[in-house]
Design a protein around this motif. Sequence first.
Motif, PDB file in Angstrom:
ATOM      1  N   LEU A   1       0.791  -1.226   0.002  1.00  0.00           N
ATOM      2  CA  LEU A   1      -0.106  -0.101   0.084  1.00  0.00           C
ATOM      3  C   LEU A   1       0.662   1.279   0.022  1.00  0.00           C
ATOM      4  O   LEU A   1       0.511   2.422  -0.516  1.00  0.00           O
ATOM      5  N   ARG A   2       1.885   1.225   0.606  1.00  0.00           N
ATOM      6  CA  ARG A   2       2.808   2.393   0.828  1.00  0.00           C
ATOM      7  C   ARG A   2       3.539   2.470  -0.766  1.00  0.00           C
ATOM      8  O   ARG A   2       3.498   3.812  -1.086  1.00  0.00           O
ATOM      9  N   ASN A   3       3.763   1.579  -1.401  1.00  0.00           N
ATOM     10  CA  ASN A   3       4.578   1.859  -2.870  1.00  0.00           C
ATOM     11  C   ASN A   3       3.369   2.303  -3.482  1.00  0.00           C
ATOM     12  O   ASN A   3       3.792   3.208  -4.514  1.00  0.00           O
ATOM     13  N   GLU A   4       2.104   1.866  -3.502  1.00  0.00           N
ATOM     14  CA  GLU A   4       0.878   2.298  -4.284  1.00  0.00           C
ATOM     15  C   GLU A   4       0.538   3.830  -3.725  1.00  0.00           C
ATOM     16  O   GLU A   4      -0.455   4.232  -4.260  1.00  0.00           O
ATOM     17  N   GLU A   5       1.099   4.187  -2.653  1.00  0.00           N
ATOM     18  CA  GLU A   5       0.481   5.467  -1.988  1.00  0.00           C
ATOM     19  C   GLU A   5      -0.975   5.282  -1.822  1.00  0.00           C
ATOM     20  O   GLU A   5      -1.782   6.274  -2.260  1.00  0.00           O
ATOM     21  N   ARG A   6      -1.456   4.191  -1.173  1.00  0.00           N
ATOM     22  CA  ARG A   6      -2.923   4.351  -0.745  1.00  0.00           C
ATOM     23  C   ARG A   6      -3.018   4.258   0.635  1.00  0.00           C
ATOM     24  O   ARG A   6      -1.912   4.195   1.562  1.00  0.00           O
ATOM     25  N   CYS A   7      -4.154   4.877   1.145  1.00  0.00           N
ATOM     26  CA  CYS A   7      -4.346   4.788   2.597  1.00  0.00           C
ATOM     27  C   CYS A   7      -5.223   3.519   3.066  1.00  0.00           C
ATOM     28  O   CYS A   7      -5.958   2.738   2.347  1.00  0.00           O
ATOM     29  N   ALA A   8      -4.753   3.368   4.514  1.00  0.00           N
ATOM     30  CA  ALA A   8      -5.375   2.081   4.689  1.00  0.00           C
ATOM     31  C   ALA A   8      -5.919   2.370   6.378  1.00  0.00           C
ATOM     32  O   ALA A   8      -5.297   3.133   7.003  1.00  0.00           O
TER      33      ALA A   8
ATOM     34  N   GLY B   1      -3.734  -8.382  19.323  1.00  0.00           N
ATOM     35  CA  GLY B   1      -3.553  -7.164  19.948  1.00  0.00           C
ATOM     36  C   GLY B   1      -2.080  -6.506  20.163  1.00  0.00           C
ATOM     37  O   GLY B   1      -1.869  -5.374  20.196  1.00  0.00           O
ATOM     38  N   ALA B   2      -1.343  -7.504  20.457  1.00  0.00           N
ATOM     39  CA  ALA B   2       0.157  -7.302  20.559  1.00  0.00           C
ATOM     40  C   ALA B   2       0.928  -6.636  19.396  1.00  0.00           C
ATOM     41  O   ALA B   2       1.607  -5.845  19.208  1.00  0.00           O
ATOM     42  N   ARG B   3       0.471  -7.343  18.215  1.00  0.00           N
ATOM     43  CA  ARG B   3       0.975  -7.056  16.965  1.00  0.00           C
ATOM     44  C   ARG B   3       0.425  -5.638  16.729  1.00  0.00           C
ATOM     45  O   ARG B   3       1.474  -4.656  16.142  1.00  0.00           O
ATOM     46  N   ILE B   4      -0.866  -5.135  16.922  1.00  0.00           N
ATOM     47  CA  ILE B   4      -1.207  -3.625  16.996  1.00  0.00           C
ATOM     48  C   ILE B   4      -0.443  -2.881  17.663  1.00  0.00           C
ATOM     49  O   ILE B   4      -0.118  -1.786  17.331  1.00  0.00           O
ATOM     50  N   ALA B   5      -0.244  -3.156  18.926  1.00  0.00           N
ATOM     51  CA  ALA B   5       0.613  -2.527  19.894  1.00  0.00           C
ATOM     52  C   ALA B   5       1.835  -2.166  19.384  1.00  0.00           C
ATOM     53  O   ALA B   5       2.388  -1.065  19.505  1.00  0.00           O
ATOM     54  N   ALA B   6       2.555  -3.365  18.806  1.00  0.00           N
ATOM     55  CA  ALA B   6       4.117  -3.226  18.255  1.00  0.00           C
ATOM     56  C   ALA B   6       4.067  -2.252  17.070  1.00  0.00           C
ATOM     57  O   ALA B   6       4.961  -1.256  17.063  1.00  0.00           O
ATOM     58  N   LEU B   7       2.948  -2.170  16.244  1.00  0.00           N
ATOM     59  CA  LEU B   7       2.927  -1.317  15.039  1.00  0.00           C
ATOM     60  C   LEU B   7       2.768   0.140  15.322  1.00  0.00           C
ATOM     61  O   LEU B   7       3.338   1.064  14.975  1.00  0.00           O
ATOM     62  N   VAL B   8       1.913   0.422  16.588  1.00  0.00           N
ATOM     63  CA  VAL B   8       1.734   1.704  16.902  1.00  0.00           C
ATOM     64  C   VAL B   8       2.804   2.167  17.769  1.00  0.00           C
ATOM     65  O   VAL B   8       3.379   3.302  17.444  1.00  0.00           O
ATOM     66  N   SER B   9       3.542   1.393  18.466  1.00  0.00           N
ATOM     67  CA  SER B   9       4.747   1.833  19.137  1.00  0.00           C
ATOM     68  C   SER B   9       6.126   2.337  18.361  1.00  0.00           C
ATOM     69  O   SER B   9       6.550   3.214  18.443  1.00  0.00           O
ATOM     70  N   ALA B  10       6.056   1.532  17.084  1.00  0.00           N
ATOM     71  CA  ALA B  10       7.051   1.741  16.165  1.00  0.00           C
ATOM     72  C   ALA B  10       6.805   3.048  15.404  1.00  0.00           C
ATOM     73  O   ALA B  10       7.485   3.515  14.384  1.00  0.00           O
ATOM     74  N   GLY B  11       5.275   3.249  15.287  1.00  0.00           N
ATOM     75  CA  GLY B  11       4.946   4.415  14.490  1.00  0.00           C
ATOM     76  C   GLY B  11       4.302   3.990  13.275  1.00  0.00           C
ATOM     77  O   GLY B  11       4.894   3.023  12.524  1.00  0.00           O
ATOM     78  N   LEU B  12       2.926   4.391  13.123  1.00  0.00           N
ATOM     79  CA  LEU B  12       2.348   3.842  11.864  1.00  0.00           C
ATOM     80  C   LEU B  12       2.753   4.555  10.751  1.00  0.00           C
ATOM     81  O   LEU B  12       3.165   5.752  10.866  1.00  0.00           O
ATOM     82  N   PRO B  13       3.015   3.719   9.652  1.00  0.00           N
ATOM     83  CA  PRO B  13       3.378   4.339   8.134  1.00  0.00           C
ATOM     84  C   PRO B  13       2.600   5.481   7.951  1.00  0.00           C
ATOM     85  O   PRO B  13       1.391   5.554   8.261  1.00  0.00           O
ATOM     86  N   PRO B  14       3.003   6.375   6.978  1.00  0.00           N
ATOM     87  CA  PRO B  14       2.068   7.529   6.546  1.00  0.00           C
ATOM     88  C   PRO B  14       0.990   6.900   5.706  1.00  0.00           C
ATOM     89  O   PRO B  14       1.016   5.924   4.964  1.00  0.00           O
ATOM     90  N   GLY B  15      -0.255   7.479   5.984  1.00  0.00           N
ATOM     91  CA  GLY B  15      -1.359   6.862   5.385  1.00  0.00           C
ATOM     92  C   GLY B  15      -2.161   5.770   5.860  1.00  0.00           C
ATOM     93  O   GLY B  15      -3.151   5.109   5.556  1.00  0.00           O
ATOM     94  N   VAL B  16      -1.491   5.030   7.187  1.00  0.00           N
ATOM     95  CA  VAL B  16      -1.965   4.003   7.639  1.00  0.00           C
ATOM     96  C   VAL B  16      -2.701   4.644   9.131  1.00  0.00           C
ATOM     97  O   VAL B  16      -2.075   5.386   9.906  1.00  0.00           O
ATOM     98  N   PHE B  17      -3.854   4.301   9.613  1.00  0.00           N
ATOM     99  CA  PHE B  17      -4.790   4.951  10.626  1.00  0.00           C
ATOM    100  C   PHE B  17      -5.399   3.812  11.276  1.00  0.00           C
ATOM    101  O   PHE B  17      -5.630   2.714  10.908  1.00  0.00           O
ATOM    102  N   LEU B  18      -5.436   3.927  12.667  1.00  0.00           N
ATOM    103  CA  LEU B  18      -6.426   2.778  13.254  1.00  0.00           C
ATOM    104  C   LEU B  18      -7.716   3.465  13.207  1.00  0.00           C
ATOM    105  O   LEU B  18      -8.277   4.512  12.847  1.00  0.00           O
TER     106      LEU B  18
END
Length: 255
Positions: free
Chosen positions: A126-133, A147-164
Amino acid sequence: MLIDAHVHMYPGVDRNAFLSAAAANLAIAGQRAGVDTGPCVLLMTETPHETGFDDLSAGSGVPAGWRVELFPDDPLAIRLHGPGAQTLLLVAGRQIVSAERLEVLIIGYRDAMLDGQPLDDVLAALRNEERCAILPWGAGKWLGARGARIAALVSAGLPPGVFLGDNGGRPVGWPAPAGFGAAGLVLPGSDPLPISGGWRDVGSYGFYLPGAVDPARPTQSIMDALLALTHQPKIIGRRVGIPGFIARQIRLRVS
């Protein structure tokens, strides 16, 4: 724009009732929130079993009293004109499930090729295609390893264009997931369930996105506005109460 960011139009639903509910609910939500009434937008998040957007784009199953307007320069959006000056902008999108069994809502997307792929690969594509998710919360879906996977992703910083994503099915009084505060930006949607009468919820929960819609390329203008967000957009609408949540979950499991 008044936006519902998590919309399913399930097979067999009365499309006139569905579209009318969406337009009315979003307009009421905007009025109650005290924001200017702008275009009412449904970000479709269809599974491979849902064909509402494609059907309406092809002129199939358009309910009486509604007219479909296509965008020559944007095949990922349609505008619907209904009775009583009702107007809805629908943007194509997919709900896929990653290898980790996490839902991903892809905006402005019509393929299912990423379904079942590891989350990192999905987000990289999605990042390569510049799409939002959007990674949407769901009852019981962010527990344990997921839940742990989501927490780790948020802790590392969500990529641009990716939202909860939040949804109208999270009952009032239910504590917000810990990741919401850390993520900073949360995009809500109604997430109507595939149960009898579930269509009544469409448009009842979402957010207000400032900015004008490009009349020729609305999909890209919406994604550009999302990418430009620097703070939480104003939430509009209401989530269900505890009794409504319990009733919906029982009906979902029975059905």
